[in-house]
Motif scaffolding. Structure first.
Motif, PDB file in Angstrom:
ATOM      1  N   GLU A  20       0.834  -1.205   0.000  1.00  0.00           N
ATOM      2  CA  GLU A  20       0.000   0.000   0.000  1.00  0.00           C
ATOM      3  C   GLU A  20       0.867   1.252   0.000  1.00  0.00           C
ATOM      4  O   GLU A  20       0.593   2.203  -0.734  1.00  0.00           O
ATOM      5  N   ALA A  21       1.934   1.254   0.807  1.00  0.00           N
ATOM      6  CA  ALA A  21       2.833   2.413   0.847  1.00  0.00           C
ATOM      7  C   ALA A  21       3.600   2.541  -0.464  1.00  0.00           C
ATOM      8  O   ALA A  21       3.723   3.634  -1.023  1.00  0.00           O
ATOM      9  N   SER A  25       2.760   1.519  -3.428  1.00  0.00           N
ATOM     10  CA  SER A  25       1.892   1.889  -4.556  1.00  0.00           C
ATOM     11  C   SER A  25       1.156   3.202  -4.327  1.00  0.00           C
ATOM     12  O   SER A  25       0.319   3.580  -5.146  1.00  0.00           O
ATOM     13  N   GLY A  26       1.465   3.889  -3.238  1.00  0.00           N
ATOM     14  CA  GLY A  26       0.765   5.132  -2.940  1.00  0.00           C
ATOM     15  C   GLY A  26      -0.716   4.919  -2.674  1.00  0.00           C
ATOM     16  O   GLY A  26      -1.534   5.777  -2.967  1.00  0.00           O
ATOM     17  N   GLY A  27      -1.072   3.758  -2.120  1.00  0.00           N
ATOM     18  CA  GLY A  27      -2.464   3.460  -1.803  1.00  0.00           C
ATOM     19  C   GLY A  27      -3.259   2.873  -2.946  1.00  0.00           C
ATOM     20  O   GLY A  27      -4.441   2.575  -2.799  1.00  0.00           O
ATOM     21  N   LYS A  28      -2.638   2.675  -4.099  1.00  0.00           N
ATOM     22  CA  LYS A  28      -3.348   2.149  -5.262  1.00  0.00           C
ATOM     23  C   LYS A  28      -3.748   0.684  -5.070  1.00  0.00           C
ATOM     24  O   LYS A  28      -4.820   0.266  -5.501  1.00  0.00           O
TER      25      LYS A  28
END
Length: 169
Positions: A114-115, A117-120
């Motif tokens: 999550e970190a 991918s920037g939350g993607k």
């Protein structure tokens, strides 16, 4: 922290699983360590290692005995069991190892997708393990975080990750 034969004792949580079992076999094959396999059911797994003790991360009060006189601890948690609170379980093991003066702590972790991918992407079993990394860091002492990643999407009927935007609401 050494056994009577001067080999350092390594306690392995997850000794009956694939990863922990592999660690037990590798340590035994090296001949350099006294291996303490930790399991919730030691009677069922008596032949797993030269020393098999009860350990259950849901019962932190019994971890003191499991880590007593251990030079090192290998920890892998099973996040696939229903209702597992991986952060709570790993924290119990980390605290017990610190309290038992374990010199080396090895934590089997995964990257925080999550970190990265920037939350993607939402990959709870990766992120859950990554959240424990900070607790391992804060515990001090000599520690190693081992990240074991393999591509398994071919083996599963659906992806093990989902884009947050694709999640059903």
């Amino acid at each position: 922290m050494s056994t009577s034969n001067n080999k350092k004792r390594i306690a392995v949580i997850g000794a009956t699983g694939q990863q922990g079992g592999g660690v037990v076999r590798a340590l035994q094959a090296s001949g350099q360590f006294q291996v303490r396999a930790l399991t919730r059911n030691p009677r069922k797994h008596r032949d797993l290692a030269s020393e098999v003790l009860e350990a259950d991360l849901n019962r932190p009060e019994i971890l003191k005995n499991a880590f007593e006189e251990a030079h090192g601890v290998f920890l892998v948690t099973n996040n696939w069991e229903e209702g597992t609170d991986e952060l709570k379980l790993a924290t119990a093991a980390i605290r017990a190892a610190r309290d038992a003066n374990v010199k080396h702590f090895i934590w089997s972790t995964l990257p925080n997708v999550e970190a990265i991918s920037g939350g993607k992407f939402h990959v709870p079993h990766f992120t859950g393990k990554a959240k424990v990394d900070q607790i391992v860091e804060e515990a001090g002492g000599s520690r190693v975080s081992v990240s074991r990643v393999r591509h398994r999407t071919v083996l599963l009927p659906e992806p093990i990750w989902r884009s947050r935007s694709a999640k059903a609401g």
